[in-house]
Design a protein around this motif. Structure first.
Motif, PDB file in Angstrom:
ATOM      1  N   GLN A 124       0.829  -1.220   0.000  1.00 11.90           N
ATOM      2  CA  GLN A 124       0.000   0.000   0.000  1.00 11.90           C
ATOM      3  C   GLN A 124       0.863   1.270   0.000  1.00 11.90           C
ATOM      4  O   GLN A 124       0.343   2.379   0.000  1.00 11.90           O
ATOM      5  N   ASP A 127       0.502   3.723  -2.982  1.00 10.39           N
ATOM      6  CA  ASP A 127      -0.784   4.434  -3.009  1.00 10.39           C
ATOM      7  C   ASP A 127      -0.789   5.576  -2.010  1.00 10.39           C
ATOM      8  O   ASP A 127      -1.264   6.688  -2.304  1.00 10.39           O
ATOM      9  N   GLU A 131      -1.069   9.540  -2.658  1.00 14.81           N
ATOM     10  CA  GLU A 131      -2.113  10.372  -2.010  1.00 14.81           C
ATOM     11  C   GLU A 131      -1.486  11.582  -1.319  1.00 14.81           C
ATOM     12  O   GLU A 131      -1.975  12.704  -1.425  1.00 14.81           O
TER      13      GLU A 131
END
Ligand code: ADP
Length: 794
Positions: A124, A127, A131
């Protein structure tokens, strides 16, 4: 100077050095003692003040700590508020976080930053970094290198990067985005603890992430508090479950100093210093915050704790699983407002007083010697006085005892005296009564009473005396006989008085006296000496009374007695003549009668013979009469010789004289035991003989019985001679005792009528009396009395 004074002076000098030493020692003791007492007072006041300050400090510190605790817990609650909110969200929204965090930060000043740190896997990472880069260019998952610089985090299974951070407007906030909290071991430790416990857990003090304070210049160490958030659909009751279910952490960054400042802002600046230590942290990183406490270190804590002054306050507080020690001390400024100058003033006053005391002591001890000597002298005097007093007390006690004894004796004597006084009063009253009686008696006596002193002056007389002297108005008291009587008489009276007062003999005479009318009288005078209570003659007293009649009668009696004596002598002479001279012619007559009888007896006719017998009988009778008369005369004129006479022997003699008569008449004579009397024996024989002879002579027809009885009577003895003879007519009971008198009807019995008169005379000469009781034909009883004999007593 006397030897004693010199000796005293020498002794004083000998004693001086020790006294001076004592004086200095005393001053020193007083000084040291005064200083010690002053210091003690000062120290006590200081301690007391210190205790007050400490008490005030303890109260203040406790109160402020409570304020801090309340404030800080309120800030911690803000973290939990946000955590609770985010836990409910399936997907944690960015806006929700920022809005809520912003609001919470505004209301909780200690909470300086809120962050959301999710757990992400390495898969993750990309990601998340994508962000984050939407908001901060080049943002990535980073960590600090040993130099404190940010660098990209090396690859690992899980990351805990900052996804949201509020505030993030400034550079500092933006740097934090993507920063992996788990990269730092200290933080990871808190995160693990929070994850396993399911509760917020704090880190130790961190100085690396704290921004500079805006409120003060204190070191703003920060702590981070991690609150875990778990996956909602996954159970997280156990530690294992929680480890699997943990989604991430809400991180709160807290500036402890802000809450501390808030709690202490009301105090005077710099009054107190406070520090917070995290005891769960290593010793080198324990300081959480210092409030005006420069260089607070854990070792200072233990040193301060062991301090004796007690100005120390500490408390424990659990913050996010950390054991915090909050300590407080008053600063130097705290004391400046609390300390007073009283102890110091007391110390100064004590020192000044000590100085004065030392001065006074020195002054006093300077005069001590003199006072001592005076005291010693006074003491010696007192001791002397005391012993004197003691002696006096002893004497007084003895005297009191003696007094008490004398008092009791006196009381007793007083009682006796009172009794005596009462008796004397009674005696005086009796004496007065007696005197009154005496005076009354003397005043009204028909006697002349007078009294004279040794000089012959009248000191008393009664009314009769005054009347006898015919001097009713003249003052007699104080006069002498020479003032009242003719000189010749006065000289006689004076001579008689002097004889009485000098010899003490009583003067008792009948002397001539010329009354007021100057007529000659005879008075009987008795003069006696007068004695005082010591027996000394102080005068004489006399009484006299009129005996003129008696004196004249005595004169006449004396004269008559003389005549009687002469008559008696003549009568005695006559009796003598009768007894001797008259017998001569009688004997001649009798002789001639015998011659006529002898010569002419044959020739005499009966008539002549009768005449001759009558003449012889007449002669015989004449002889009897002469014998009787001689007997009577002898009884009358012979002086009786009185002696004690036993009447038994008298009776015996009388009966012997009557023996022939008794025998012839066959008379019986009985008698009692007769007494001894005082009398003339010869006369008493005659008395008994006459009476018993008469009792036989005047017998009746029966043989005579005579009984003689003796009884005591008032005059002595009364003796009775009873017979059973012819008796006597009571008419003749007195007459028969007269000479020559005979009772009627006894003519046939010869008698002269002299016997009973002789008996009467004998009894009279013995002081008794004689009488008879008789009735004709019934016998007679002759009674006579005689005095008792001397050996019988009276
Ligand atoms: P005398 O006996 O000689 O006559 P007294 O003087 O003795 O004389 O007595 C006087 C008289 O008293 C007597 O004459 C007689 O009458 C009378 N008398 C005396 N004694 C008795 C007697 N015992 N009994 C009777 N008559 C008596």
């Amino acid at each position: 100077m006397s030897l004693a004074d010199a000796t005293n002076s020498q002794e004083s000098e000998d004693r001086a050095p020790p006294s001076r030493r004592f004086r200095w020692w005393l001053s020193l003791i007083v000084g040291v003692g005064g200083v010690a007492i002053s210091l003690a007072v000062w120290y006590t006041l200081r301690v007391r003040e210190r205790q007050l300050i400490e008490s005030r400090f303890q109260t203040l510190a406790a109160e402020r700590l409570r304020v801090f605790e309340r404030e800080f817990v309120r800030n911690l609650d803000a973290l939990e508020t946000l955590t609770g909110l985010l836990s409910t969200m399936h997907r944690i929204e960015r806006d929700t976080f920022y809005n809520t965090a912003h609001a919470l930060l505004l209301r909780h000043p200690s909470l300086v930053s809120l962050q959301w740190v999710p757990r992400i896997t390495d898969a993750q990472r990309m990601d998340l970094e994508s962000e984050l880069q939407q908001y901060v260019a080049g943002a990535a998952i980073t960590e600090f290198n040993p130099q404190g610089e940010l660098q990209p985090a090396p690859q690992r299974a899980h990351y805990y990067p900052v996804r949201f951070v509020e505030p993030m407007q400034d550079e500092f906030g933006r740097q934090l985005l993507g920063h992996d909290h788990s990269a730092d071991p200290a933080r990871w430790k808190a995160m693990e603890a929070a994850r396993d416990a399911g509760e917020p857990r704090a880190t130790g003090p961190l100085d690396m992430v704290a921004p500079p304070s805006q409120e003060n210049d204190d070191q703003q160490n920060a702590i981070l508090v991690y609150a875990p958030i778990y996956t909602r659909d996954f159970p997280h009751q156990t530690v294992e479950q929680r480890r699997l279910a943990v989604r991430g952490f809400v991180v709160g960054v807290f500036h402890v100093g802000t809450s501390l400042h808030a709690a202490l802002k009301e105090l005077a600046p710099a009054a107190i210093q406070m520090g917070i230590l995290d005891l769960s942290a290593p010793r080198s990183h324990q300081v959480v915050h210092e409030y005006r406490w420069p260089q607070l270190e854990p070792r200072m804590v233990s040193a301060a704790r062991s301090g004796a002054d007690g100005l120390w306050y500490e408390a424990r507080m659990n913050v996010g699983g950390r054991d915090w020690l909050i300590v407080a001390q008053p600063s130097a400024e705290f004391f400046s407002g609390q300390q007073s100058s009283v102890p110091l003033a007391a110390l100064l006053a004590g020192l000044v007083l000590t100085g004065l005391l030392v001065a006074v002591t020195a002054t006093l001890t300077t005069t001590n010697q003199r006072i001592k000597s005076v005291v010693a002298q006074r003491t010696a005097e007192l001791v002397e006085a005391n012993s004197e007093l003691q002696r006096e007390i002893d004497v007084r006690e003895w005297a009191e005892k003696e007094l008490a004894r004398q008092k009791s004796e006196f009381a007793e004597a007083n009682r006796d005296l009172e009794v005596e006084i009462q008796e004397r009063e009674r005696a005086e009253l009796a004496l007065r009564d007696s005197e009154a009686l005496f005076h009354s008696l003397v005043e009204h006596l028909p006697l002349c009473v007078f009294r004279k002193d040794l000089e012959g002056r009248f000191t008393f007389h009664n009314e009769e005396f005054r009347a006898a002297l015919g001097l009713p108005d003249q003052k007699i008291i104080g006069c002498t006989d020479f003032d009242l009587c003719p000189r010749e008489m006065a000289e006689k009276y004076r001579a008689d008085d002097l004889r009485v007062t000098k010899t003490g003999q009583i003067y008792h005479e009948v002397e001539e006296f010329y009354d007021a009318r100057r007529e000659k009288q005879f008075v009987e005078v008795i003069k006696t000496p007068v004695y005082d209570h010591r027996g000394k003659v102080i005068g004489m007293q006399g009484i006299f009374w009129d005996v003129t009649d008696r004196h004249l009668a005595e004169q006449r009696l004396k004269q008559a007695r003389g005549e009687l004596e002469r008559s008696n002598q003549e009568l005695q002479q006559f009796a003598h003549v009768a007894s001797h001279d008259l017998r001569e012619p009688l004997r001649a007559v009798e002789g001639y009668c015998c011659l006529i009888e002898k010569r002419f007896g044959e020739q005499l006719d009966p008539q002549a013979r009768q005449y001759l017998d009558d003449a012889v009988a007449g002669v015989a009778r004449m002889k009897d009469l002469l014998d009787g008369l001689l007997e009577y005369a002898r009884v009358n004129f012979d002086a009786p010789r009185f002696e004690s006479v036993d009447c038994n022997s008298v009776l015996e003699e009388a009966l012997a004289n009557l023996r022939r008569t008794i025998d012839e008449s066959q008379a019986t004579v009985e008698h009692d035991s007769l007494p001894t009397v005082s009398g003339d024996r010869r006369q008493l024989v005659r008395l008994f003989q006459n009476l018993i002879g008469n009792a036989i002579k005047y017998r009746g027809e029966k043989p005579p019985k005579v009984r003689i009885e003796a009884n005591q009577c008032e005059q002595g003895w009364r003796i009775a001679v009873h017979d059973n003879g012819i008796g006597i007519d009571p008419k003749d009971s007195d007459r028969v005792f007269q000479i020559f008198q005979r009772a009627n009807g006894c003519d046939r019995i010869s008698g002269t009528g002299i016997g009973l008169s002789v008996c009467k005379r004998i009894v009279q000469r013995h002081g008794g009396r004689i009488w008879l009781e008789s009735k004709p034909g019934q016998g007679s009883t002759f009674f006579f009395t005689l005095p008792r004999g001397e050996d019988e007593g009276t």
